[in-house]
Scaffold this active site. Structure first.
Site, mmCIF file in Angstrom:
data_model
loop_
_atom_site.group_PDB
_atom_site.id
_atom_site.type_symbol
_atom_site.label_atom_id
_atom_site.label_comp_id
_atom_site.label_asym_id
_atom_site.label_seq_id
_atom_site.Cartn_x
_atom_site.Cartn_y
_atom_site.Cartn_z
ATOM 1 N N PHE A 131 -8.529 10.643 -3.787
ATOM 2 C CA PHE A 131 -7.282 10.834 -4.063
ATOM 3 C C PHE A 131 -6.769 12.389 -4.202
ATOM 4 O O PHE A 131 -7.304 13.230 -5.059
ATOM 5 C CB PHE A 131 -6.773 10.022 -4.985
ATOM 6 N N ILE A 132 -6.013 12.857 -3.096
ATOM 7 C CA ILE A 132 -5.453 14.391 -3.196
ATOM 8 C C ILE A 132 -4.163 14.441 -3.620
ATOM 9 O O ILE A 132 -3.342 13.729 -3.595
ATOM 10 C CB ILE A 132 -5.778 14.923 -1.790
ATOM 11 N N ASP B 176 1.641 13.899 -4.406
ATOM 12 C CA ASP B 176 1.811 13.622 -5.763
ATOM 13 C C ASP B 176 0.947 12.562 -6.419
ATOM 14 O O ASP B 176 0.250 11.614 -5.649
ATOM 15 C CB ASP B 176 3.253 13.054 -5.954
ATOM 16 N N LYS C 236 8.801 11.729 -0.274
ATOM 17 C CA LYS C 236 9.075 13.121 -0.401
ATOM 18 C C LYS C 236 7.780 13.961 -0.286
ATOM 19 O O LYS C 236 7.770 15.250 -0.083
ATOM 20 C CB LYS C 236 9.045 13.301 -2.156
ATOM 21 N N ARG D 4 3.023 17.838 -7.044
ATOM 22 C CA ARG D 4 3.490 18.159 -5.610
ATOM 23 C C ARG D 4 3.900 19.665 -5.422
ATOM 24 O O ARG D 4 3.875 20.051 -4.392
ATOM 25 C CB ARG D 4 4.985 17.358 -5.566
ATOM 26 N N ASP E 11 2.793 13.167 5.336
ATOM 27 C CA ASP E 11 1.868 13.849 4.439
ATOM 28 C C ASP E 11 0.363 13.296 4.884
ATOM 29 O O ASP E 11 -0.486 14.092 5.224
ATOM 30 C CB ASP E 11 2.236 14.041 3.198
ATOM 31 N N ASP F 179 -3.121 6.550 5.424
ATOM 32 C CA ASP F 179 -3.994 6.228 4.538
ATOM 33 C C ASP F 179 -4.454 4.733 4.899
ATOM 34 O O ASP F 179 -5.051 4.578 5.932
ATOM 35 C CB ASP F 179 -3.726 6.035 2.971
HETATM 36 P P1 IMP Z 1 -0.248 4.320 3.479
HETATM 37 O O1 IMP Z 1 0.725 3.242 3.666
HETATM 38 O O2 IMP Z 1 -1.522 3.479 2.680
HETATM 39 O O3 IMP Z 1 -1.090 4.704 4.643
HETATM 40 O O4 IMP Z 1 -0.061 5.411 2.473
HETATM 41 C C1 IMP Z 1 0.502 6.465 2.736
HETATM 42 C C2 IMP Z 1 1.377 7.077 1.779
HETATM 43 O O5 IMP Z 1 0.574 6.882 0.523
HETATM 44 C C3 IMP Z 1 1.630 8.404 1.972
HETATM 45 O O6 IMP Z 1 2.784 8.710 2.360
HETATM 46 C C4 IMP Z 1 1.190 9.144 0.427
HETATM 47 O O7 IMP Z 1 2.619 9.147 -0.145
HETATM 48 C C5 IMP Z 1 0.524 7.991 -0.214
HETATM 49 N N1 IMP Z 1 -0.737 8.613 -0.168
HETATM 50 C C6 IMP Z 1 -2.064 8.030 0.312
HETATM 51 N N2 IMP Z 1 -3.213 8.663 -0.062
HETATM 52 C C7 IMP Z 1 -2.673 9.669 -1.153
HETATM 53 C C8 IMP Z 1 -3.406 10.658 -1.588
HETATM 54 O O8 IMP Z 1 -4.694 10.714 -1.517
HETATM 55 N N3 IMP Z 1 -2.713 11.476 -2.652
HETATM 56 C C9 IMP Z 1 -1.374 11.144 -2.749
HETATM 57 N N4 IMP Z 1 -0.586 10.186 -1.796
HETATM 58 C C10 IMP Z 1 -1.188 9.616 -1.278
HETATM 59 MG MG MG Z 2 4.491 10.001 1.060
#
Ligand code: IMP
Ligand code: MG
Length: 180
Positions: free
Chosen positions: A151-152, A158, A42, A164, A99, A102
């Site tokens: 963490f944003i 969210d 989302k 959100r 969005d 990470d």
């Molecule tokens: P990854 O698989 O670790 O790259 O994480 C990606 C997903 O984690 C993103 O689509 C977000 O939904 C969530 N995410 C990662 N960092 C943050 C953050 O700082 N705030 C909120 N959601 C995050």
């Molecule tokens: Mg996401």
């Protein structure tokens, strides 16, 4: 400002300027091509809806839900995909709109899934890039801004399904996620 927010990182105006500049690069690169923009639910809803209104090439919109977080601030590493993309994307250019990038696990998984559907190309567009925690070999082809390891929340992002709706992006107070 919301009481659980430590600091506003990006105001509505800053976000809209960033989105317009990302859209310009996409418009330049995909002019005259068949583009399918895929919104990752989302978290990307606000970014996606603002971005597509600035895209001026012919495009189709698709939606894919992905989750890996649960209620913590650290990715679980297991990505769950929802309903698959229904339209035929073979031979078309796919741009995944996310969005935040990470660890990179979510986008690596989604990119591989999209590539299995035989599109002409697959690229990634991420509003935020948090390179500090990257553990997969993946990068965004189009990127809004690089941020530090905070963490944003807000503008679609969210914590535990909350925040959100905030129109800006802010750093969540640590006490909100450390008291669990
Ligand atoms: P990854 O698989 O670790 O790259 O994480 C990606 C997903 O984690 C993103 O689509 C977000 O939904 C969530 N995410 C990662 N960092 C943050 C953050 O700082 N705030 C909120 N959601 C995050
Ligand atoms: Mg996401």
């Amino acid at each position: 400002m919301h009481k659980d927010i430590e600091k506003i990182l990006f105001s509505e105006e800053q976000l809209s300027e960033t989105v317009r500049s990302v859209a310009k690069q996409i418009n330049d690169d995909y002019a005259g091509k068949q583009l399918v923009l895929v919104c990752i639910l989302k978290g990307s809803i606000m970014f996606f809806s603002d971005l597509v209104r600035n895209i001026d090439c012919d495009c189709e919109l698709e939606f894919l839900s992905a989750s890996s977080y649960g209620s913590s601030t650290v990715s679980s590493g297991k990505v769950k995909l929802g309903e698959p993309v229904k339209s035929d994307i073979s031979g078309k250019h796919v741009l995944i709109v996310e969005d935040i990038l990470d660890t990179g696990r979510t986008l690596s998984y989604i990119k591989a899934h999209m590539e299995s559907l035989s599109p002409k190309s697959v690229r990634i567009c991420a509003l935020f890039d948090k390179p500090a925690r990257r553990c997969c070999d993946i990068s965004a082809d189009y990127k809004g801004v690089t941020i530090e390891d905070n963490f944003i929340v807000g503008y679609g992002l969210d914590y535990n399904e909350k925040f959100r709706n905030l129109p800006y992006v802010g750093i969540l107070k640590q006490e909100i996620y450390s008291k669990k």
